[in-house]
Design a protein around this motif. Structure first.
Motif, PDB file in Angstrom:
ATOM      1  N   ILE A  48       0.742  -1.283  -0.062  1.00 44.55           N
ATOM      2  CA  ILE A  48       0.252  -0.066  -0.161  1.00 44.55           C
ATOM      3  C   ILE A  48       0.813   1.295   0.010  1.00 44.55           C
ATOM      4  O   ILE A  48       1.866   1.425   0.934  1.00 44.55           O
ATOM      5  CB  ILE A  48      -0.929  -0.240   1.173  1.00 44.55           C
ATOM      6  N   GLY A  50       1.002   5.177   0.441  1.00 43.83           N
ATOM      7  CA  GLY A  50       0.265   6.140   0.825  1.00 43.83           C
ATOM      8  C   GLY A  50       0.543   7.505   0.670  1.00 43.83           C
ATOM      9  O   GLY A  50       1.767   8.015   0.917  1.00 43.83           O
ATOM     10  N   TYR A  57       0.529  11.581  -5.167  1.00 37.51           N
ATOM     11  CA  TYR A  57      -0.419  10.645  -5.580  1.00 37.51           C
ATOM     12  C   TYR A  57      -0.629   9.947  -6.740  1.00 37.51           C
ATOM     13  O   TYR A  57      -0.762   8.987  -6.914  1.00 37.51           O
ATOM     14  CB  TYR A  57      -1.787  10.813  -4.879  1.00 37.51           C
ATOM     15  N   SER A  74      -1.910  -1.038  -3.781  1.00 38.85           N
ATOM     16  CA  SER A  74      -2.966  -0.262  -3.694  1.00 38.85           C
ATOM     17  C   SER A  74      -2.437   1.140  -3.356  1.00 38.85           C
ATOM     18  O   SER A  74      -1.480   1.338  -2.565  1.00 38.85           O
ATOM     19  CB  SER A  74      -3.761  -0.719  -2.569  1.00 38.85           C
ATOM     20  N   VAL A  75      -2.703   2.048  -4.293  1.00 37.88           N
ATOM     21  CA  VAL A  75      -2.344   3.538  -3.951  1.00 37.88           C
ATOM     22  C   VAL A  75      -3.336   4.316  -3.399  1.00 37.88           C
ATOM     23  O   VAL A  75      -4.462   4.355  -3.844  1.00 37.88           O
ATOM     24  CB  VAL A  75      -1.821   3.911  -5.144  1.00 37.88           C
ATOM     25  N   ARG A  76      -3.111   4.830  -2.255  1.00 43.37           N
ATOM     26  CA  ARG A  76      -4.030   5.559  -1.539  1.00 43.37           C
ATOM     27  C   ARG A  76      -3.675   6.948  -1.065  1.00 43.37           C
ATOM     28  O   ARG A  76      -2.576   7.266  -0.781  1.00 43.37           O
ATOM     29  CB  ARG A  76      -4.616   5.034  -0.237  1.00 43.37           C
ATOM     30  N   LYS A  77      -4.893   8.007  -1.105  1.00 43.56           N
ATOM     31  CA  LYS A  77      -4.690   9.419  -0.977  1.00 43.56           C
ATOM     32  C   LYS A  77      -5.317   9.574   0.441  1.00 43.56           C
ATOM     33  O   LYS A  77      -6.251   9.208   0.810  1.00 43.56           O
ATOM     34  CB  LYS A  77      -5.247  10.157  -1.772  1.00 43.56           C
ATOM     35  N   GLY A  78      -4.527   9.992   1.388  1.00 49.65           N
ATOM     36  CA  GLY A  78      -5.087  10.496   2.722  1.00 49.65           C
ATOM     37  C   GLY A  78      -3.812  10.818   3.651  1.00 49.65           C
ATOM     38  O   GLY A  78      -2.519  10.765   3.317  1.00 49.65           O
ATOM     39  N   VAL A  83      -4.827   5.906   5.801  1.00 54.82           N
ATOM     40  CA  VAL A  83      -5.172   5.254   4.608  1.00 54.82           C
ATOM     41  C   VAL A  83      -5.212   3.836   4.814  1.00 54.82           C
ATOM     42  O   VAL A  83      -5.470   3.121   3.970  1.00 54.82           O
ATOM     43  CB  VAL A  83      -3.838   5.548   3.593  1.00 54.82           C
ATOM     44  N   ARG A  85      -6.299   0.171   7.185  1.00 53.46           N
ATOM     45  CA  ARG A  85      -7.439  -0.134   8.019  1.00 53.46           C
ATOM     46  C   ARG A  85      -6.646  -1.086   9.033  1.00 53.46           C
ATOM     47  O   ARG A  85      -5.506  -1.994   8.788  1.00 53.46           O
ATOM     48  CB  ARG A  85      -8.410  -1.252   7.349  1.00 53.46           C
ATOM     49  N   GLU A  88      -4.362  -4.557   8.274  1.00 54.51           N
ATOM     50  CA  GLU A  88      -4.438  -4.796   6.884  1.00 54.51           C
ATOM     51  C   GLU A  88      -3.080  -5.065   6.495  1.00 54.51           C
ATOM     52  O   GLU A  88      -2.598  -5.588   5.419  1.00 54.51           O
ATOM     53  CB  GLU A  88      -4.761  -3.495   6.330  1.00 54.51           C
TER      54      GLU A  88
END
Length: 245
Positions: A48, A50, A57, A74-78, A83, A85, A88
């Motif tokens: 992941i 972030g 991003y 998985s690329v996530r913005k936050g 970003v 859980r 995870e």
């Protein structure tokens, strides 16, 4: 993309600390280069990346799209650990930012560290703040690396859940000193560690020289503080010189 993905020595060192087959989150992922490398080299089973800001991003998304294994990324913005859980990932990397910011990210996202077995942290400055956070939050420092790349010295701190005080026990230096220097780095006494503290000494010597020209009343107290710091640094440097393997 083939296994020819080239990354910096700094990121390569961080990658070596990622457990084989782990699910890894890289927070503030710098174009997802580390995340890509971990997948391409078969180190991580899932990554992941972030990113807080839109530009990085989008850059991370583009990088991951070049991978044959992009279904395992998985690329996530936050912001920081938001970003993730809980449960995870097995390992979290936070690299290339100040120690104060790393501490803020860890503090704000403590609940997201549930199930995380390893933290791999590379502060650009403020390493002591990061070690102190680990000590106070149930994380045991298990390894440290120091390296120089393109004229910049980096420290990498690796921690797992355990006995936070253990690395600091039974040493000839106090806990406060080892929080500054690094207990494993002190044991290893590499030439790069010596260079780091010589540079630190030079910096404080320049500050002292400027202060000694000042006529402000508060300058005298500050001068005393810096002289005490220089005395400590001289002693540390002398030990690193004499104990050098």
């Amino acid at each position: 993309m083939t296994s020819s993905l080239i990354i910096s020595k700094r990121l390569e060192t961080i990658a070596r600390y990622c457990p084989q087959g782990a699910r890894v989150a890289d927070i503030g992922s710098d174009h997802a280069l580390l995340a890509s490398y971990l997948l391409v080299r078969g180190i991580a089973s899932f990554v992941i990346a972030g990113e807080l800001n839109e530009g990085p991003y989008q850059a991370a998304l583009r990088q991951i799209q070049t991978l044959a294994l992009r279904d395992r990324a998985s690329v996530r913005k936050g912001d920081g650990l938001s970003v993730l859980r809980p449960g995870e990932v097995d390992a979290v990397c936070i690299a290339g930012m100040g120690g104060q910011l790393i501490v803020s990210i860890l503090t704000a996202g403590t609940d997201k560290l549930e199930g995380v077995q390893r933290l791999i942290l590379q502060p650009n400055v403020g390493e002591e703040l990061v070690r102190r956070w680990l000590l106070e939050n149930g994380w045991q420092l298990v390894a440290e690396s120091i390296l120089e790349e393109d004229g910049i010295i980096y420290e990498i701190l690796v921690a797992e859940r355990g006995e936070p005080v253990k690395p600091y026990e039974g040493k000839e230096r106090s806990r406060d000193e080892l929080l500054r220097i690094g207990p494993f780095l002190w044991e290893e006494k590499s030439p790069i560690l010596l260079k780091k503290w010589q540079q630190e000494r030079d910096k404080w010597q320049r500050v002292l020289s400027q202060l000694q020209r000042s006529r402000k009343p508060e300058a005298a107290e500050r001068t005393r503080q810096i002289e005490a710091e220089l005395e400590w640094l001289d002693e540390v440097i002398a030990c690193l010189h004499t104990d050098k393997p």
